[in-house]
Design an enzyme around this catalytic site. Structure first.
Site, short mmCIF file in Angstrom:
data_model
loop_
_atom_site.label_atom_id
_atom_site.label_comp_id
_atom_site.label_asym_id
_atom_site.label_seq_id
_atom_site.Cartn_x
_atom_site.Cartn_y
_atom_site.Cartn_z
N HIS A 98 6.40 6.31 10.99
CA HIS A 98 5.75 6.12 9.69
C HIS A 98 4.85 7.34 9.49
CE1 HIS A 98 4.26 4.31 6.17
NE2 HIS A 98 3.93 3.12 6.61
N ARG A 148 11.70 3.81 2.26
CA ARG A 148 11.36 2.94 3.40
C ARG A 148 12.59 2.10 3.72
NH1 ARG A 148 6.19 -0.95 4.15
NH2 ARG A 148 5.36 1.05 4.79
N ARG A 177 0.80 -1.22 0.00
CA ARG A 177 0.00 0.00 0.00
C ARG A 177 0.84 1.27 0.00
NH1 ARG A 177 -3.00 -4.09 1.89
NH2 ARG A 177 -0.97 -4.67 2.67
N THR A 178 1.86 1.31 0.83
CA THR A 178 2.64 2.56 0.92
C THR A 178 3.34 2.82 -0.42
OG1 THR A 178 2.94 2.10 3.25
CG2 THR A 178 4.35 3.80 2.31
N LYS A 206 26.88 -4.24 -3.93
CA LYS A 206 28.31 -4.31 -4.23
C LYS A 206 29.14 -3.58 -3.19
CE LYS A 206 27.45 -3.80 -9.21
NZ LYS A 206 27.71 -2.81 -10.26
#
Ligand code: NCD
Length: 358
Positions: free
Chosen positions: A172, A139, A89-90, A118
């Site tokens: 959040h 996120r 959803r986000t 890497k």
């Protein structure tokens, strides 16, 4: 640009969250966030402006004329969706918000597919994104990383805004914005978001949405908060300390049914077992009393609502889904509108959208 250039990282890092707010504002547009990193950046005035802007965008997007106008606002901007933790959803609602406003987007959804694999540092990765994009929506599992990257970028030769789409167990903020927007809309014709009881239930220890929303609720008058969880997953003390400091009434409980009876909103959350320290740690906790089902639905007041940031497992029974008080589907869609509002505001288009058609 944000005023983060005026302060050294070590000094900024140590400030209480509320004191950080001025450094994150757009210095060209007063009272507008540049970086969105935590809930403490949003006061009631800003929340109400965002909700009004989201309502306006929601309305405009319904007509072809309005939708085309919105799409014409930001075709010269590109956003990078950098998600190194799972998300449906986000991710999708930010993507849809960008599409509504005409931004083009790029994405990394797995650090294993970027040069971080890497051995590239996060700082270098972010600098790379800022070479190609005009906003980073990120996120991460790491607490404070979005904040550090925002400072880095503001002090680089190509500063661009960062939106925190979930950082660790910590914050959040855009989820809390959509939660507040959902509460404002739900109680709009029923006396508003004041004198209410909001119950949080589930994994309150590790759920970042709870910390952000609990804080945002302190901006509204006489909102009592009830925290219902098994003792091992109860709300952390830092959340309660904020409520104490602000004189907000709250209760810590293990009785969901008693709380439901007196709640205007019940905010259910998932057990966040991805944070378990040892295998099966969460599974050993007895959570059967912390689920919302047919019995709880009977106890919920008629104007009460059920919320959930989603994804859910079994903490809300599917038999509740068709009840008009189940707000989680609308809550999810509200995310697209409030994130559109936040992105439009961040790029300085609030006034223009509010004046459309006037
Ligand atoms: C939440 C999250 O990622 O913190 N989900 C979301 O963003 N809607 C809640 C969760 O994962 O349980």
């Amino acid at each position: 640009m944000a005023k983060l250039t005026e302060i050294a990282w070590e000094e900024f890092e140590r400030l209480p969250l509320e004191a950080k707010r001025p450094y994150l504002e757009n210095d060209a547009i007063p009272d507008t966030p540049y970086h969105t990193l935590f809930a403490q950046q949003f006061d009631r005035g800003l929340l109400e402006r965002l909700a009004a802007l989201a309502n306006r965008i929601r309305f405009m997007a319904k007509s072809k004329e309005g939708a085309l106008y919105l799409k014409s606002l930001l075709p010269h901007k590109r956003a990078m969706l950098y998600f190194s933790q799972p998300s449906s959803r986000t991710f999708l609602s930010h993507l849809a918000a960008c599409q509504i406003l005409g931004l083009t987007t790029g994405s990394v959804r797995d650090a294993a597919t970027s040069s971080e694999f890497k051995g590239e540092s996060k700082e270098d990765s972010i600098r790379t994104f800022s070479s190609y994009f005009d906003m980073i929506i990120m996120r991460t599992p790491e607490k404070g990383l979005a904040e550090h990257m925002a400072w880095e970028l503001s002090n680089s030769s190509r500063p661009i805004p960062i939106l925190n789409a979930g950082s660790g167990k910590d914050q959040h903020p855009t989820q809390a914005l959509l939660d507040i927007y959902t509460l404002l809309r739900s109680f709009e014709t029923k006396g508003g978001l004041k004198d209410r009881t909001v119950t949080f239930c589930g994994d309150l220890l590790r759920g970042r949405t709870v910390r952000s929303l609990s804080y945002l609720l302190t901006n509204f008058d006489n909102i009592r908060q009830v925290f219902v969880a098994p003792q091992q997953l109860q709300v952390p003390t830092d959340v309660l300390e904020i409520l104490d400091a602000k004189g907000v009434k709250y209760e810590v409980s293990d009785d969901l049914r008693a709380a439901v009876k007196i709640s205007d909103a019940v905010y259910m959350t998932r057990i966040q077992d991805e944070w378990d320290q040892s295998k099966g740690e969460s599974a050993r906790i007895d959570t059967h009393l912390f689920k919302f089902g047919a019995e709880e639905l009977k106890l919920l007041p008629k104007d009460g609502i059920i919320m959930h940031p989603l994804p859910r497992r079994d903490e809300i029974a599917t038999c509740c889904d068709h009840d008009p008080r189940a707000m989680y589907w609308r809550q999810m869609r509200n995310g697209m509108w409030i994130r559109s509002a936040l992105i439009a505001m961040t790029f300085g288009f609030e006034k223009q959208i509010m004046c459309f058609g006037a």
